[in-house]
Design an enzyme around this catalytic site. Structure first.
Site, short mmCIF file in Angstrom:
data_model
loop_
_atom_site.label_atom_id
_atom_site.label_comp_id
_atom_site.label_asym_id
_atom_site.label_seq_id
_atom_site.Cartn_x
_atom_site.Cartn_y
_atom_site.Cartn_z
N SER A 95 0.81 -1.21 0.00
CA SER A 95 0.00 0.00 0.00
C SER A 95 0.84 1.26 0.00
CB SER A 95 -0.93 0.01 1.22
OG SER A 95 -1.75 -1.12 1.22
N PHE A 96 2.00 1.21 0.68
CA PHE A 96 2.78 2.43 0.86
C PHE A 96 4.14 2.40 0.16
CE2 PHE A 96 -0.32 4.09 3.49
CZ PHE A 96 -0.67 3.23 4.52
N GLY A 97 4.42 1.40 -0.64
CA GLY A 97 5.70 1.39 -1.31
C GLY A 97 6.01 0.07 -1.96
N VAL A 123 9.21 -3.14 -2.65
CA VAL A 123 10.36 -3.81 -2.07
C VAL A 123 11.24 -4.33 -3.20
CG1 VAL A 123 11.16 -5.64 -0.53
CG2 VAL A 123 8.99 -4.50 -0.08
N LYS A 143 12.95 -1.67 1.22
CA LYS A 143 11.55 -1.24 1.15
C LYS A 143 11.53 0.28 0.97
CE LYS A 143 7.17 -1.38 3.70
NZ LYS A 143 6.48 -1.86 4.92
N ASP A 179 -1.72 -6.15 11.02
CA ASP A 179 -1.83 -6.57 9.62
C ASP A 179 -1.13 -7.91 9.42
OD1 ASP A 179 -1.02 -5.16 6.35
OD2 ASP A 179 -2.73 -6.34 7.04
#
Length: 740
Positions: free
Chosen positions: A547-549, A551, A568, A675
């Protein structure tokens, strides 16, 4: 015409009323008869229970005080009745109520009884023969009482549907009824701690006869128990050899023959027991060598062969059994040769006991790879050479006994870090030099070094002579050249520190990115380093996206050593990405656990376009995520399909649970992951699971505070992946309170 019609109408009414009266009479008669049968059955069950109450001579807890006419017997303590057969007793559960007395014959009138649970009391006398009338019995528990006599065949014949029979810890004697073999549905039979003889039990899955009076050879009937999963015949007086037919019981998962008088060698047919998890043959008279065929038993978790007369070398193949092996005991035998280096493959080994043998050679350095080892017993052997410093990496070890050998050299200083040691025995060797004085060596109550005449120094409690270093120190300081070298080195160090400070100031002025290392011992990496390591963050190195980046896989070379890492990179254009970066840093900076993904360093600065750049650098785990193993998609034809065995799934679940227990209870401030899903569980080369991605983690300050979830270090709400999202704040708080 009118008179005739009126008479006809009256006659019709009389006939109808008469028929209705007869119908009502018949219905009343039928209902009364049915009610009479119900009342009779109810009364029979009630009288059987009252008879049992009369036979009870001791009721210290007063549990039978409710058995009176003030309430219906279906509501008496420990009694449950059937809904279909109104007023018939189906369950009698009076376990652990400290009752004393005997079981009355009237129990045979409880013909609808399914559960008879009277274990852990002080009942005496014989088991009533009349239980044969209870043809619906499924579960019978009469364990931990003082029952005597034989097991009545009538009990066994009472129900062909009997599933569970536990008569352990009584004083029963005689032969086990042959009728037990006809119970096709019997899954577990526990007759341990009695004085019984075995019979025909061909349909059993579990047979527990430990601590009985079984004598003679192992019954040949055992070989016919092809469905058996658990066989416990320990603590008896069995003699003779181990029947090779036991090797044909391929469903066997637990085999315990310890504490007997069994002799002979271990049959090579044991290699067929591929489902075996627990094996104990200790405390017998076995001789011969350890079979190499044990390498076929890939599911073994525990092996106990102690207190026998086994000889020969320890075959290296036995250490290839399974990386899940956690208990290995070969102590008190006549084993010789060296300890194979393959022992380091047992990375999940918790207890290794090879004491009281004739092992020679050195202690393998590979033992340092058994990082979860909690107890190591090597005393009373013929081991020689130095103590490997690699043993200092066993940070979780609590018992280390290598006394009574021929070990030489100094005590490694790496042992100072063994903070959990409770027993540390180095006595009766040929060790020399100064005993370390830091860490565990400050506690003289747990250390024994007697019988090492060349040791010196250490704590006063060790009663060792002081080490003669005073004269050497004086001689050392007399040399002016030494003083000059020390002054020069000190000056150079000061210049290096000043230069470093100036470089840091210059980089800040130039607007270059700064790096923050989670561990001061790790590398400091810049945006340029990460850009180079990932080939400019190319798509070929992309191994995942969230969701935020994204890897990336990268290769970083430092100090002449190349390391593969996972980078990441946060997409700071996404709302919440920066907060996720801060939350993950806050969560990972103070936690360390073997089942958590280890962070190497952090990079926070600007890229070549002077845009903000934030990244986390983790260790690279070659086997990818648990999701890829549970739901493999599109693997190449060169690679074998990714599948997980039941044991690997079980181990992964244990690893994740261990990580969660650490986060919730052992990491200082409790941390909620928020999560947890297969995509966030990564597997290393040994298929050990590591939990990662703490971007949504929350901190619980204190249960005593009115709203602990309101003070989370992260400002984001409790979120997560759909299908894996945890409960809301109030539910999490309730769960947390329940666990504390």
């Amino acid at each position: 015409m009118t008179s005739s019609s009126g008479s006809w109408w009256v006659f019709t009414v009389v006939v109808v009323v008469s028929l209705l009266q007869q119908l009502c009479f018949l219905n009343t008669t039928t209902t009364t008869a049915a009610a009479s049968r119900i009342i009779l059955s109810n009364e029979t069950d009630r009288m059987a229970l009252l008879e049992f109450k009369l036979m009870i001579t001791g009721d210290p807890l007063g549990v039978l005080s409710s058995w009176n006419d003030s309430t219906h017997f279906c509501y008496w303590y420990g009694v449950s009745c059937s809904r279909r057969h109104v007023g018939r007793v189906q369950v009698l559960d009076l376990r652990s109520e400290k009752l004393s007395g005997c079981i009355p014959p009237t129990f045979g009138n409880l013909t609808e009884l399914i559960y008879l649970l009277l274990s852990d009391n002080s009942l005496w006398g014989e088991i009533p023969l009349v239980l044969e009338n209870c043809q619906n019995l499924l579960y019978v528990e009469l364990a931990y009482n003082n029952l005597s006599g034989v097991i009545p065949p009538q009990l066994v014949m009472s129900s062909s549907s009997l599933i569970y029979l536990d008569l352990s810890d009584n004083h029963l004697s005689g032969a086990l009824p042959a009728e037990v073999g006809g119970l096709l549905n019997l899954e577990e039979l526990d007759l341990s701690h009695n004085m019984l003889h075995i019979g025909n039990l061909s349909f059993l899955r579990n047979l527990v006869l430990l601590n009985n009076s079984l004598s003679g050879g192992i019954p040949s009937e055992i070989g016919r128990l092809r469905r058996l999963q658990e066989l416990r015949l320990s603590e008896n007086s069995l003699e003779g050899t181990i029947l090779s037919v036991i090797g044909n019981m391929q469903t066997l998962q637990l085999l315990d023959l310890s504490g007997n008088r069994i002799s002979g060698s271990i049959p090579p047919t044991f290699g067929n027991l591929t489902e075996l998890i627990y094996l104990s043959l200790s405390d017998n008279n076995l001789w011969g060598e350890i079979p190499v065929v044990f390498e076929n038993c890939r599911n073994l978790v525990s092996i106990e062969l102690a207190y026998n007369n086994l000889s020969g070398v320890i075959p290296p193949q036995i250490f290839r059994i399974s990386s899940s092996l956690n208990y290995f005991n070969l102590s008190h035998n006549n084993l010789s040769g060296t300890l194979p280096a393959e022992v380091g493959r047992l990375i999940n080994l918790e207890v290794l006991d090879l004491s009281h043998n004739m092992l020679s050679g050195g202690i393998p350095t590979s033992l340092g790879s058994c990082v979860v080892l909690g107890a190591l017993y090597l005393q009373d052997n013929l081991l020689q050479g130095i103590i490997p410093p690699s043993l200092g990496s066993l940070r979780g070890i609590q018992v280390l006994d290598i006394s009574g050998n021929n070990l030489s050299g100094q005590i490694p200083k790496s042992f100072e870090g063994m903070k959990l040691l409770q027993i540390f025995n180095l006595s009766y060797n040929n060790l020399e030099g100064e005993v370390p004085s830091s860490g565990v060596f400050r506690n003289g109550s747990i250390i024994s070094v007697v019988g090492n005449g060349k040791l010196c120094g250490g704590m006063a409690e060790l009663n060792l002579p002081p080490c003669n270093f005073i004269q050497k120190k004086k001689t050392f300081w007399r040399h002016k050249s030494i003083k000059i070298v020390i002054l020069a080195v000190t000056g150079l160090l000061c210049l290096a520190v000043m230069g470093s400070c100036m470089l840091i100031f210059w980089f800040r002025r130039r607007g270059k990115q700064a790096t923050l290392s989670v561990d001061d011992s790790q590398l400091l990496l810049s945006y340029h380093d990460l850009h180079k390591a990932t080939d400019g963050f190319s798509a070929t190195n992309l191994i995942g996206a969230g969701s935020f980046g994204s890897v990336y896989k990268g290769f970083i070379e430092a100090n002449g050593i190349g390391n593969t890492v996972a980078v990441k990179v946060f997409n700071l254009q996404r709302n919440g990405a920066s907060r996720s970066f801060m939350a993950e840093c806050a969560a990972l900076k103070n936690i360390r656990h073997r089942n958590l993904l280890r962070i190497l360093t952090v990079c926070s600065g600007v890229d070549y376009q002077m845009n903000d750049f934030k990244a986390l650098i983790y260790e690279f785990l070659a086997n990818g995520s648990l999701e890829e193993w549970l739901h493999p998609v599109g693997t190449s034809t060169d690679e074998p399909p990714r599948t997980l065995s039941f044991l690997q799934r079980f181990n992964a679940a244990i690893d994740v649970a261990t990580a969660m227990d650490y986060l919730h209870h052992q990491s200082g401030t409790p941390i909620v992951h928020c999560d947890l899903k297969p995509n966030n569980v990564l597997l290393d080369m040994d298929m050990v699971a590591h939990v990662g991605d703490f971007g949504l983690a929350r901190f619980l300050q204190s249960v005593a505070e009115p709203s602990p979830l309101g003070h989370a270090s992260s400002s984001i709400g409790v979120k997560g992946t759909v299908g894996y999202a945890p409960p809301g704040k109030s539910s999490i708080l309730k769960i947390y309170k329940l666990h504390h």
